[in-house]
Every structure is written in structure tokens, then in C-alpha cells.
Design an enzyme around this catalytic site. Structure first.
Site, PDB file in Angstrom:
ATOM      1  N   THR A 160     -20.002   7.724  -4.806  1.00 46.79           N
ATOM      2  CA  THR A 160     -20.709   8.297  -5.949  1.00 46.79           C
ATOM      3  C   THR A 160     -20.992   7.240  -7.004  1.00 46.79           C
ATOM      4  O   THR A 160     -22.048   7.249  -7.643  1.00 46.79           O
ATOM      5  CB  THR A 160     -19.881   9.448  -6.558  1.00 46.79           C
ATOM      6  OG1 THR A 160     -19.585  10.404  -5.533  1.00 46.79           O
ATOM      7  CG2 THR A 160     -20.647  10.142  -7.661  1.00 46.79           C
ATOM      8  N   HIS A 166      21.256   5.161   6.546  1.00 45.18           N
ATOM      9  CA  HIS A 166      19.968   5.476   7.178  1.00 45.18           C
ATOM     10  C   HIS A 166      18.934   4.407   6.826  1.00 45.18           C
ATOM     11  O   HIS A 166      18.261   3.854   7.713  1.00 45.18           O
ATOM     12  CB  HIS A 166      19.494   6.859   6.708  1.00 45.18           C
ATOM     13  CG  HIS A 166      18.210   7.293   7.336  1.00 45.18           C
ATOM     14  ND1 HIS A 166      18.143   8.178   8.386  1.00 45.18           N
ATOM     15  CD2 HIS A 166      16.918   6.969   7.059  1.00 45.18           C
ATOM     16  CE1 HIS A 166      16.887   8.368   8.732  1.00 45.18           C
ATOM     17  NE2 HIS A 166      16.117   7.652   7.931  1.00 45.18           N
ATOM     18  N   GLU A 167      18.828   4.085   5.539  1.00 43.80           N
ATOM     19  CA  GLU A 167      17.836   3.087   5.131  1.00 43.80           C
ATOM     20  C   GLU A 167      18.249   1.689   5.577  1.00 43.80           C
ATOM     21  O   GLU A 167      17.392   0.860   5.905  1.00 43.80           O
ATOM     22  CB  GLU A 167      17.643   3.129   3.614  1.00 43.80           C
ATOM     23  CG  GLU A 167      17.185   4.474   3.068  1.00 43.80           C
ATOM     24  CD  GLU A 167      15.903   4.955   3.727  1.00 43.80           C
ATOM     25  OE1 GLU A 167      15.091   4.128   4.156  1.00 43.80           O
ATOM     26  OE2 GLU A 167      15.726   6.182   3.826  1.00 43.80           O
TER      27      GLU A 167
END
Length: 668
Positions: A196, A411-412
Site C-alpha cells: 500500500t 528444558h532450555e
């Protein structure tokens, strides 16, 4: 309107000549007194007349009178009037002309009202009745301009559109060699890439009338309005030719005909048919160029895309590193930048981001600087803004238990160890166990350069890294203690493995064969009633291959983390202590060195680590992490469209490996 003055004149006349109402007895008395000058007998019953001398009624002198006889006028009364030398007139009872006018006045007003409505609908000024009129806004050369100087990062698109402007300004330059004016240009690209804005720049550069309209403006609740507005729009264009007509989001009216479960004769299709005729029908639209924009070219009707209607399709894609730097310079002109701001570093750290994303980063950095009452926008503000937009806003109000923090940390750390030890993966940028958005923890990796194609080795390494978090949970807490935090990782890994087998030909068992159709939206109507060309044996083989690839990645992640368990413990411990580790700190731990002490307590949301490994300061986390969305396009056989689908299905920039919030995951 003429009746009102006449009616007013008649009423005034009656008020100027008032009459006295006589009883029959009073009439006989005046007659015997010889005071009646003349009479008019109406229908033999009513007598109106004039007196020789006035009489007083209600305090006023009256000359005229009227009375009603008790019966038909008699010969004796007539004889008496004649003896008194009274002038006698007679007339039949009639209705005054103004009585007819008053009774006809409501009908005349209704007829005039409907004539006004019809004239207004065809070309009048009341917008409430302009159903068939185009809603296009005309941008004249006097309107404040947006020029190509305000557009950056889309050089090829600008070049194509500059040629259109030259056509408008000097058509003889091209027509002398047999060239003709293009009839339509379609801007295609992802959201936020500046389609645009390019159209607005064309309006500013062309110096010709420019009509702007949205695709949704054509279709309304009234049948036939869309086609009427298309006709009116092109009529306006012919009147102001040469000119440009811009239709934003043309997919709202240009969708594939005959698609879906309903009938094929609806209002939208009538509008599309009229648009097709106006663009290339029996009547030529010389000097009228149609400029349109869409981010869904796959749903457009083929008749709309053929040469002669849209002669050119201009791809406005995400900018490269040079384009991103130019875009940042445009948006940073209005910001008071500090001396330490290096836009080239920000551009290198934002691969895959669109112009709208970069504009948002500049705006957020200015807001963060204002929040701390700063006089200038610093590099730290830009880095904080990138983390806020790309990794999500920190959820400081969310308090994790110590057990939950430990689960998230391991986990990380599992993702981080895989990213460090598996060759070919992108460098780790940041690891955090501070909840951001819907994630309890995030591991962000960043490509060192823009990537447009992906190797099998890289995809397999990505699968290993996706399973790093779940394997770390299994190793530290046991298989029976795993959580829902790896749900997003497993989902992404499954989608990636399935695409490797069914679309990318990366399975020896299935071979170089595309299995199944691409994912269509049902209501495009392309899949309804069609038979899937996949046998049960092939589908079972695909499932087996996907399972094999995922199991191998899971097993490889377990081997790496078992071998590097000491590094896993070190990163997890550092995360529990500091909550956020930058890429250079992760690499210090990988070398077996202790982390330098933290200089003062810093707020993770307001401060970013100052230490950077050489070469890493320009590689920051890129936009929203791609998660291998299931929508892959329209399944077109066009190689260019297929390439676009492939790019959409893979991580275009930085990847995020996160442990999800169980509540957020359950609510999906």
C-alpha cells in the site's frame, strides 16, 4: 410550491372582507327596512348579499352578510326583493379551485419526493442514496505526497512502478516503438512489506489523478451495487484519463469463481465479472491503469491474472539486509538517535522481518526511551524493543515455583546444548527462563545470514534441537516426570518431518514423490468431491518414515546430551542463577570457563547484556519464530508459487525453542 401563495392570497382576501351571519329573521328585518342592496342565491337555499348600510357585529361594522333560507326560495320572497329594487343573482353550488388544489397537494408532494430520490441515486448529492456510486477517493496532485524517497527496501518493485509512471508522463516514448500502456499491475507479497505504501508513492510521483478504493467497498447488502460501482469507478477513470485506479486487498472481490459449497451466482461474482469486462472487454479503457495489491494471490480468479488484465505481477517480498537498513533509516529520521546507535547492526540482527516489523521496533524503542525519561534513543533501547517484540513481553506477574523454574531451566539448557554441539545449526543468541508471552522459557537462535533454501542436514539438525528440551527433562527428572512444556516442540518437529517426506523428497523409502495435495482451504472449492490420489500403503509408508525421522532425531539428542551432561548442568545452573543468558555467555560456558560476575543488579526487561562475542553484536533475535504452520498455499503447479509455499513452511529467520505454559497450551 405555486399553490401555497394562491392559498395564502385567498385566505387574506377572506380576512379583508368579513361577512355577518344573519338568521332568517334578521334577513327579513333588513329586507323590510330596505337595507339590502344585492343578493346572490346559491342553489335556492343560501343567500349571500351586500347591505346598503353597515351593521355592527362583534364590535365591527359589516357590509356583507350571508344566511340560509328555511326552504327553497319562494316566489313571494323574490317579488319582495324586486319591489325593494334589490339586485338578484343566482349560481349553482360549486367547489372552489383551491379546494381541489389542497386535496391534490399530498399526492403532488409524494410524486415530487420520489422524483428527487431517483435523481439523487443517479447523480445527486445525498450520500444516503448513492448506492450505485463508487466510493473511490480521488487523490489530486495538490494532495500531500508520499514519494519513492519514503519507500525503501523494495528496489525492484520501485523500478517496475517507475516505468508505469513514465508511461503516464510520456506515452509517446513507448508507443513509437509499438508498445502499449499496461492495463494492470498486481502487487503481491506478505503482509507488512509495503504494498500500500508503494501505491501511495505512485500516486505522489505520477502527478495524475489517482483513485483509491478497497476491495470490500464494492460489495454491500444491495444486489447489483458492486457491479454498478465498478462501472462508475471506470467511468470516472475514463473522464480523468490518463489516471491510475488502485484497489487494495483485491482478493475480497477477485476470489476464484464457482468456489465453495454455495451456488455460483452471487453478488461478489457479479462484481468480479464486471471488473473483468471493464479491464479488458469490448470497450477500451485507454489511459486507465489498474493497480491492485493482495497477500493472497493463490485465491484470485485465473481470468483476473491473465495478461491483458494484469500485465505485470510485482513481488514485494521481505527485504534483505541492505533493504532492512534502508527501511530503518527511513523510520529513524524522526527519532533523536544516540551516538551509539548503529542501524546496520540492527539490520543484520533482524533477518526475515518486514518493513512493518521494523517500523514497530523503531516505535517501541522510542516509547521505551520516553518511559525512562531519556533525551535520545540508544542502542540499548533498540535491543530491548527487539526482545519485547520478537520474544514477547515479560510476564513479571507470573510467579513460578522453584520446581517449575528448575524444569524450565533444564528444558532450555537442553535446547542450548544441542545448538552448541550439533554442527550446522544457527548460533545461540539468548536463553531465558523468564516467562514471555505464552512461553515459560525461550531459547533463541539466529542465522548468521539471510537464508532462502534449506539443506537436509540443517533440517535434521533442527529436529534434534527441537527434541533437546524433552530429552533433558527425561534425563534429569525421569520419563515419568516429563511435562506438557514440549508440546510446541513436538508439533513443530512432526510438521517439519512430514514435509521432508511428502514435499521435499528427503526420504529414501518414499523417494522423489509429492504425496498428497497441498493444504487447501475447503471453501475454495478445489478439494470438494475429489478423490485423494494416495493409497493406504503410501499413507502408511509416510507415517512410518515420519516416525523413523523423529525417533532418530530424539535418539541423537539423547546421545549429545548424555555426552555433554556437564555442560547441560552448567547452563541450567547459570539460568537458575541469572535467569537470562546472552549468546556470548553461553559460549563462555561451552568453553568450560566461569561466567564473569554481574556488574550490579539489572532488570532483564530494561537492560540487555553489554558483553558480546566479536561478530555477535550484529546478530540479534529475528521476528516472530516460525513454527511450521500447516497452511502451505494453494497447491499451484506454478514453480514460483511452489517456491513461495516452501519458503513459508520453513523458518525464515531466527528460531525459538520454548517450553510452553501448560495452561496456555491446554487452552488452545
Amino acid at each position: 410550491m405555486l399553490l401555497l401563495p394562491l392559498l395564502f392570497f385567498n385566505m387574506m382576501r377572506e380576512q379583508e372582507e368579513p361577512s355577518a351571519e344573519f338568521t332568517y329573521t334578521e334577513f327579513r328585518a333588513e329586507l323590510e327596512a330596505g337595507n339590502i342592496h344585492e343578493v346572490t342565491v346559491v342553489e335556492g337555499r343560501e343567500v349571500r348579499g351586500e347591505l346598503r348600510s353597515p351593521v355592527t357585529r362583534d364590535g365591527q361594522e359589516r357590509v356583507h352578510f350571508e344566511t340560509v333560507l328555511p326552504g327553497e326560495i319562494s316566489d313571494a320572497l323574490v317579488t319582495q326583493l324586486e319591489d325593494q329594487e334589490v339586485v338578484i343573482r343566482a349560481e349553482a353550488e360549486g367547489t372552489p379551485w383551491w379546494t381541489f388544489a389542497i386535496s391534490a397537494l399530498p399526492w403532488l408532494l409524494i410524486i415530487a419526493f420520489w422524483i428527487w430520490i431517483l435523481r439523487t441515486m443517479q447523480g445527486g448529492g445525498n450520500k444516503a442514496f448513492q448506492f450505485g456510486r463508487s466510493k473511490a477517493k480521488m487523490i489530486t496532485p495538490d494532495t500531500p505526497k508520499v514519494t519513492f524517497d519514503n519507500v525503501a527496501g523494495a528496489d525492484e518493485a520501485k523500478h517496475e512502478l517507475e516505468e508505469i509512471i513514465e508511461f503516464l508522463k510520456d506515452p509517446e516514448k513507448f508507443s513509437r516503438l509499438g508498445g502499449r500502456l499496461p492495463k494492470g499491475v498486481l502487487l503481491v507479497g506478505p503482509p507488512g512489506t509495503g504494498k500500500t505504501l508503494l501505491a501511495r508513492a505512485v500516486a505522489g510521483e505520477a502527478g495524475r489523478p489517482f483513485f483509491q478504493m478497497s476491495g470490500s467497498d464494492f460489495v454491500e447488502m444491495f444486489v447489483g451495487v458492486g457491479a454498478s460501482r465498478v462501472r462508475d469507478l471506470f467511468e470516472q477513470g475514463k473522464t480523468h484519463a490518463p489516471c491510475i485506479i488502485f484497489i487494495d486487498e483485491i482478493d475480497a472481490v477477485g476470489r476464484h469463481r464457482g468456489a465453495g459449497l454455495g451456488g455460483g451466482h452471487d453478488e461478489r461474482e457479479q462484481t468480479l465479472n464486471q471488473l473483468l469486462v471493464e479491464m479488458d472487454g469490448f470497450e477500451a479503457n485507454e489511459g486507465v491503469i489498474l493497480l491492485a495489491a493482495t497477500n493472497r494471490p493463490d485465491v484470485l480468479d485465473p481470468a483476473l491474472l491473465r495478461p491483458g488484465r494484469f500485465d505485470r505481477q510485482v513481488v514485494v517480498d521481505a527485504p534483505d539486509v541492505k533493504g532492512r537498513e534502508m527501511i530503518l533509516e527511513v523510520h529513524a529520521k524522526k527519532l533523536p538517535l544516540a551516538d551509539d546507535v548503529d542501524l546496520s547492526v540492527i539490520a543484520k540482527g533482524t533477518p526475515g522481518l518486514s518493513g512493518a516489523d521494523l517500523a514497530n521496533i523503531c516505535n517501541e524503542s522510542a516509547l521505551l526511551a520516553a518511559r525512562r525519561s531519556g533525551e535520545t534513543v540508544t542502542m540499548s533501547d533498540f535491543e530491548r524493543a527487539k526482545d519485547k517484540i520478537m520474544l514477547g513481553t515479560e510476564r513479571k506477574s507470573m510467579v513460578l515455583t522453584e520446581k517449575e523454574r528448575k524444569l524450565t531451566a533444564y528444558h532450555e539448557a537442553g535446547h542450548a546444548v544441542i545448538g552448541l554441539r550439533v554442527p550446522g545449526l544457527d548460533p545461540i543468541h539468548k536463553v531465558t527462563i523468564i516467562p514471555r508471552g505464552r512461553a515459560l522459557g525461550i531459547t533463541a537462535s539466529l542465522p548468521s545470514e539471510d537464508r532462502h533454501s534449506y539443506t537436509k542436514d540443517w533440517l535434521e539438525a533442527q529436529l534434534v534441537m527441537l527434541f533437546g528440551g524433552r530429552v533433558a527433562e527425561e534425563m534429569i527428572f525421569g520419563p515419568e516426570k516429563v511435562t506438557t512444556g514440549a508440546g510446541n516442540d513436538i508439533e513443530r518437529a512432526t510438521q517439519m518431518a512430514r514435509r521432508m517426506v511428502t514435499r521435499f523428497g528427503m526420504s529414501d523409502a518414499v523417494g522423489l514423490m509429492a504425496v498428497g495435495d497441498s493444504d487447501h482451504e475447503v471453501f475454495l472449492g478445489k478439494d470438494i468431491g475429489q478423490r485423494r490420489d494416495v493409497s493406504e500403503h503410501t499413507a502408511q509408508l509416510v507415517d512410518q518414515e515420519v516416525k523413523r525421522i523423529l525417533d532418530e532425531a530424539h535418539e541423537q539428542a539423547r546421545e549429545v546430551l548424555t555426552r555433554e551432561q556437564e555442560l547441560l548442568e552448567g547452563i541450567a545452573g547459570a539460568l537458575l542463577e541469572r535467569e537470562t543468558l546472552e549468546g556470548n555467555e553461553i559460549r563462555i560456558l561451552a568453553r568450560g570457563e566461569p561466567l564473569p560476575p554481574v556488574e550490579g543488579a539489572t532488570d532483564p526487561d530494561t537492560e540487555v547484556g553489554d558483553e558480546q562475542e566479536p561478530g555477535m553484536e550484529g546478530r540479534q533475535a529475528a521476528g516472530v519464530a516460525s513454527e511450521l504452520e500447516g497452511s502451505g498455499g494453494s497447491g499451484s503447479d506454478d514453480p514460483e508459487e511452489a517456491n513461495e509455499e516452501e519458503k513459508d513452511s520453513l523458518p525464515a529467520s531466527a528460531a525459538r525453542f520454548r517450553r510452553e505454559d501448560p495452561e496456555a497450551d491446554a487452552s488452545r
